[in-house]
Design an enzyme around this catalytic site. Structure first.
Site, PDB file in Angstrom:
ATOM      1  N   GLY A  11       2.721 -23.403  -5.972  1.00 20.32           N
ATOM      2  CA  GLY A  11       1.808 -23.122  -5.205  1.00 20.32           C
ATOM      3  C   GLY A  11       1.723 -23.968  -4.155  1.00 20.32           C
ATOM      4  N   PHE A  35       0.606 -17.194 -10.630  1.00 14.31           N
ATOM      5  CA  PHE A  35      -0.875 -16.260 -10.439  1.00 14.31           C
ATOM      6  C   PHE A  35      -1.288 -16.374  -9.033  1.00 14.31           C
ATOM      7  CE2 PHE A  35      -5.577 -16.801 -10.504  1.00 14.31           C
ATOM      8  CZ  PHE A  35      -6.007 -15.352 -10.386  1.00 14.31           C
ATOM      9  N   ILE A  62       3.313 -26.911 -24.241  1.00 15.55           N
ATOM     10  CA  ILE A  62       5.071 -26.884 -23.876  1.00 15.55           C
ATOM     11  C   ILE A  62       5.679 -28.075 -24.271  1.00 15.55           C
ATOM     12  CG2 ILE A  62       4.654 -27.961 -21.761  1.00 15.55           C
ATOM     13  CD1 ILE A  62       6.875 -26.047 -20.748  1.00 15.55           C
ATOM     14  N   ASN A  98      -3.411 -29.638 -23.039  1.00 16.58           N
ATOM     15  CA  ASN A  98      -2.179 -29.417 -23.246  1.00 16.58           C
ATOM     16  C   ASN A  98      -1.196 -30.531 -22.575  1.00 16.58           C
ATOM     17  OD1 ASN A  98      -2.222 -27.288 -25.217  1.00 16.58           O
ATOM     18  ND2 ASN A  98      -2.302 -25.943 -23.191  1.00 16.58           N
ATOM     19  N   GLY A 101      -1.851 -34.047 -23.976  1.00 13.17           N
ATOM     20  CA  GLY A 101      -1.225 -34.177 -25.401  1.00 13.17           C
ATOM     21  C   GLY A 101       0.189 -34.333 -25.062  1.00 13.17           C
ATOM     22  N   LYS A 104       0.615 -37.983 -23.797  1.00 13.64           N
ATOM     23  CA  LYS A 104       0.272 -38.943 -24.967  1.00 13.64           C
ATOM     24  C   LYS A 104       1.553 -39.083 -25.748  1.00 13.64           C
ATOM     25  CE  LYS A 104      -2.185 -39.251 -29.420  1.00 13.64           C
ATOM     26  NZ  LYS A 104      -3.074 -38.437 -30.085  1.00 13.64           N
ATOM     27  N   TYR A 144     -14.847 -23.029 -11.804  1.00 20.89           N
ATOM     28  CA  TYR A 144     -13.914 -24.002 -10.979  1.00 20.89           C
ATOM     29  C   TYR A 144     -14.435 -25.441 -11.257  1.00 20.89           C
ATOM     30  CZ  TYR A 144     -10.787 -25.979  -7.426  1.00 20.89           C
ATOM     31  OH  TYR A 144     -10.066 -26.773  -6.704  1.00 20.89           O
ATOM     32  N   LYS A 148     -13.080 -28.261 -13.650  1.00 17.19           N
ATOM     33  CA  LYS A 148     -12.459 -29.514 -13.274  1.00 17.19           C
ATOM     34  C   LYS A 148     -13.258 -30.921 -13.557  1.00 17.19           C
ATOM     35  CE  LYS A 148      -9.145 -28.118 -10.528  1.00 17.19           C
ATOM     36  NZ  LYS A 148      -7.713 -28.516 -10.322  1.00 17.19           N
ATOM     37  N   ARG A 185      -9.417 -18.942   2.004  1.00 15.90           N
ATOM     38  CA  ARG A 185      -9.716 -20.185   2.195  1.00 15.90           C
ATOM     39  C   ARG A 185     -10.190 -20.223   3.923  1.00 15.90           C
ATOM     40  NH1 ARG A 185      -6.674 -24.268  -1.568  1.00 15.90           N
ATOM     41  NH2 ARG A 185      -5.244 -22.658  -1.671  1.00 15.90           N
TER      42      ARG A 185
HETATM   43  P1  NAD Z   1      -2.612 -22.944  -5.346  1.00 10.10           P
HETATM   44  O1  NAD Z   1      -3.273 -21.609  -5.546  1.00 10.10           O
HETATM   45  O2  NAD Z   1      -1.567 -22.497  -4.051  1.00 10.10           O
HETATM   46  O3  NAD Z   1      -1.593 -23.428  -6.406  1.00 10.10           O
HETATM   47  C1  NAD Z   1      -2.095 -23.461  -7.644  1.00 10.10           C
HETATM   48  C2  NAD Z   1      -0.719 -22.993  -8.487  1.00 10.10           C
HETATM   49  O4  NAD Z   1      -1.185 -23.206  -9.653  1.00 10.10           O
HETATM   50  C3  NAD Z   1      -0.208 -21.869  -8.180  1.00 10.10           C
HETATM   51  O5  NAD Z   1       1.233 -21.884  -7.907  1.00 10.10           O
HETATM   52  C4  NAD Z   1      -0.573 -21.105  -9.331  1.00 10.10           C
HETATM   53  O6  NAD Z   1       0.420 -19.910  -9.475  1.00 10.10           O
HETATM   54  C5  NAD Z   1      -0.469 -22.094 -10.579  1.00 10.10           C
HETATM   55  N1  NAD Z   1      -1.222 -21.839 -11.920  1.00 10.10           N
HETATM   56  C6  NAD Z   1      -2.685 -21.316 -11.709  1.00 10.10           C
HETATM   57  N2  NAD Z   1      -2.948 -21.114 -13.048  1.00 10.10           N
HETATM   58  C7  NAD Z   1      -1.969 -21.571 -13.761  1.00 10.10           C
HETATM   59  C8  NAD Z   1      -2.006 -21.394 -15.205  1.00 10.10           C
HETATM   60  N3  NAD Z   1      -2.377 -20.910 -16.021  1.00 10.10           N
HETATM   61  N4  NAD Z   1      -0.576 -21.984 -15.667  1.00 10.10           N
HETATM   62  C9  NAD Z   1       0.530 -22.148 -14.901  1.00 10.10           C
HETATM   63  N5  NAD Z   1       0.320 -22.403 -13.574  1.00 10.10           N
HETATM   64  C10 NAD Z   1      -0.805 -21.913 -12.875  1.00 10.10           C
HETATM   65  O7  NAD Z   1      -3.762 -23.750  -4.944  1.00 10.10           O
HETATM   66  P2  NAD Z   1      -3.351 -25.521  -4.163  1.00 10.10           P
HETATM   67  O8  NAD Z   1      -4.275 -25.448  -2.917  1.00 10.10           O
HETATM   68  O9  NAD Z   1      -1.962 -25.548  -4.139  1.00 10.10           O
HETATM   69  O10 NAD Z   1      -3.988 -26.205  -5.048  1.00 10.10           O
HETATM   70  C11 NAD Z   1      -3.368 -27.017  -6.089  1.00 10.10           C
HETATM   71  C12 NAD Z   1      -4.205 -27.925  -7.021  1.00 10.10           C
HETATM   72  O11 NAD Z   1      -5.145 -28.900  -6.223  1.00 10.10           O
HETATM   73  C13 NAD Z   1      -5.190 -27.178  -7.935  1.00 10.10           C
HETATM   74  O12 NAD Z   1      -5.293 -27.845  -9.087  1.00 10.10           O
HETATM   75  C14 NAD Z   1      -6.402 -27.219  -7.193  1.00 10.10           C
HETATM   76  O13 NAD Z   1      -7.784 -27.163  -7.791  1.00 10.10           O
HETATM   77  C15 NAD Z   1      -6.459 -28.614  -6.466  1.00 10.10           C
HETATM   78  N6  NAD Z   1      -7.119 -28.919  -5.328  1.00 10.10           N
HETATM   79  C16 NAD Z   1      -6.675 -28.410  -4.254  1.00 10.10           C
HETATM   80  C17 NAD Z   1      -7.526 -28.420  -2.817  1.00 10.10           C
HETATM   81  C18 NAD Z   1      -6.921 -27.840  -1.554  1.00 10.10           C
HETATM   82  O14 NAD Z   1      -7.651 -28.068  -0.455  1.00 10.10           O
HETATM   83  N7  NAD Z   1      -5.928 -27.180  -1.446  1.00 10.10           N
HETATM   84  C19 NAD Z   1      -8.582 -29.224  -2.885  1.00 10.10           C
HETATM   85  C20 NAD Z   1      -8.859 -29.639  -4.220  1.00 10.10           C
HETATM   86  C21 NAD Z   1      -8.162 -29.621  -5.289  1.00 10.10           C
HETATM   87  N1  UDP Z   2     -15.719 -19.735   5.341  1.00 11.97           N
HETATM   88  C1  UDP Z   2     -15.944 -19.150   6.526  1.00 11.97           C
HETATM   89  N2  UDP Z   2     -15.320 -18.308   6.871  1.00 11.97           N
HETATM   90  C2  UDP Z   2     -14.199 -17.873   6.074  1.00 11.97           C
HETATM   91  C3  UDP Z   2     -13.767 -18.491   4.840  1.00 11.97           C
HETATM   92  C4  UDP Z   2     -14.637 -19.402   4.687  1.00 11.97           C
HETATM   93  O1  UDP Z   2     -16.938 -19.263   7.353  1.00 11.97           O
HETATM   94  O2  UDP Z   2     -13.331 -16.681   6.346  1.00 11.97           O
HETATM   95  C5  UDP Z   2     -16.529 -21.102   5.134  1.00 11.97           C
HETATM   96  C6  UDP Z   2     -16.942 -21.247   3.651  1.00 11.97           C
HETATM   97  O3  UDP Z   2     -18.066 -20.447   3.442  1.00 11.97           O
HETATM   98  C7  UDP Z   2     -17.337 -22.566   3.390  1.00 11.97           C
HETATM   99  C8  UDP Z   2     -16.247 -23.221   4.410  1.00 11.97           C
HETATM  100  O4  UDP Z   2     -15.641 -22.249   5.271  1.00 11.97           O
HETATM  101  O5  UDP Z   2     -18.341 -23.253   3.925  1.00 11.97           O
HETATM  102  C9  UDP Z   2     -14.839 -23.686   3.412  1.00 11.97           C
HETATM  103  O6  UDP Z   2     -14.562 -22.597   2.740  1.00 11.97           O
HETATM  104  P1  UDP Z   2     -13.182 -22.552   1.756  1.00 11.97           P
HETATM  105  O7  UDP Z   2     -13.135 -21.579   1.019  1.00 11.97           O
HETATM  106  O8  UDP Z   2     -12.018 -22.994   2.396  1.00 11.97           O
HETATM  107  O9  UDP Z   2     -13.271 -23.846   0.810  1.00 11.97           O
HETATM  108  P2  UDP Z   2     -14.424 -24.654   0.034  1.00 11.97           P
HETATM  109  O10 UDP Z   2     -15.796 -23.785   0.482  1.00 11.97           O
HETATM  110  O11 UDP Z   2     -14.113 -24.418  -1.478  1.00 11.97           O
HETATM  111  O12 UDP Z   2     -14.501 -25.976   0.666  1.00 11.97           O
END
Ligand code: NAD
Ligand code: UDP
Length: 314
Positions: A11, A35, A62, A98, A101, A104, A144, A148, A185
């Protein structure tokens, strides 16, 4: 040399983390079900003999031998995590069970990528780790947010009951190259729209705020958190405390891209948090003075470059 498992490694965040861990001389196993991640995010790592890719879903157990686990697997953008809400809960909760586990059994350290969404639509500003949050348990974001939150509970329970060495990172909005161009986003949406000279879709009046951290600052913090001593479990906020309204972000993207796009106001999604800014006092203390170094303007310039290249080649 440590052997390190990164779930969600293909990701946006995971791919940067894998890259950095390899650069530091570790053996890295990237686990992903693709995904929302993609091979293109990690294709440049495949030629490294210390990098392995495993197609696997974290909702299934796994068996693998590692010293550390970074648990990032979970869709993170509202469009993607709401696409199959039940699967999102399973990924957070069963994925945590998972991976805990596994940790652990192996006596491995394990870090959870938690989120500022555990604070929901916060009534306390900025948010310290001691704040319990204001989350709607039955709204469109709850798969979500509550997934979390439950994962955090499981992490603490495995620590208290089974002595698992846990680290919980509460990550605030992070952006940078390799964000998915269509994941909805705000940073990727605005940049892609600006490059294509399409309307910039500001939801609501754009007065809601977020605090945006560049991906390199996050990766540094995650690694520092993993390397803290056994006593440190978190949760620890990781974010950039500079707060911007969404309208400010839109205008900055317009300026930096030189785009002729116009702003178009759209309805605000249900339960969209009004404000968000991390209190990072604890992170600074625990992570050797860590604080974000990359300002929004500089991070956006790098991200715009990435999307320009991506869109040119697509
Ligand atoms: P992303 O969607 O790019 O990455 C998530 C990755 O997890 C993807 O590669 C996806 O294919 C994989 N994945 C999803 N479901 C899976 C499953 N069941 N089994 C195996 N792989 C799976 O998102 P990201 O921004 O890189 O976020 C990564 C992590 O950081 C997430 O857990 C997210 O909740 C957390 N996070 C991100 C942000 C942010 O701003 N980017 C903020 C808060 C938390
Ligand atoms: N947002 C927006 N226009 C867009 C996408 C998002 O105004 O095209 C706004 C959204 O309503 C939120 C903020 O930007 O208030 C951040 O959205 P994002 O989905 O990036 O992250 P999160 O809401 O999970 O912090």
């Amino acid at each position: 040399m440590k052997r390190i498992l990164v779930t969600g490694g293909a990701g946006f965040l995971g791919s940067h983390l894998c890259e950095r861990l390899l650069d530091e001389g570790n053996d890295v196993i990237c686990l992903d079900n693709f995904f929302t991640g993609s091979k293109s995010n990690i294709v440049h790592l495949l030629k490294n003999p210390y990098f392995e890719l495993v197609r696997h879903d974290v909702t299934m157990p796994i068996f693998i031998e590692v010293d550390e686990i970074y648990n990032l697997a979970c869709p993170a953008s509202p469009i993607h995590y709401q696409y199959n809400a039940i699967k999102t809960v399973k990924t957070s909760v069963m994925g945590a069970i998972n991976m805990l586990g596994l940790a652990k059994r192996l006596k491995a350290k394990i870090l959870q990528a938690s989120t500022s969404e555990v604070y929901g639509d916060p009534e306390i500003h900025p948010q310290p780790e001691s704040y319990w949050g204001n989350v709607n348990p039955i709204g469109p974001r709850s798969c979500y947010d509550e997934g979390k939150r439950c994962a955090e509970t499981l992490f603490v329970n495995y620590h208290d009951q089974n002595d698992v060495d846990i680290k919980i990172a509460r990550i605030f909005n992070t952006y940078g190259p390799r964000m998915h161009p269509n994941d909805g986003r705000v940073v990727s949406n605005f940049i892609v729209q600006a490059i294509k000279n399409q309307n910039i879709t500001v939801y609501g009046q754009g007065t809601q705020t977020r605090s945006f951290m560049y991906v390199d600052d996050l990766v540094e913090a995650l690694i520092r958190l993993m390397n803290t001593n056994n006593g440190v479990t978190g949760p620890v906020n990781l974010g950039n405390p500079n707060e911007f309204s969404i309208l400010e972000l839109a205008n900055l993207v317009l300026e930096l891209t030189g785009s002729s796009s116009k702003i178009s106001y759209q309805s605000l999604p249900v339960d969209d948090p009004i404000q968000r800014r991390p209190d990072i006092t604890l992170a600074k203390k625990l992570l050797n003075g860590w604080e974000p170094r990359i300002q929004l303007r500089d991070g956006l310039i790098k991200t715009i470059e990435y999307f320009k290249d991506l869109l040119k080649n697509s």
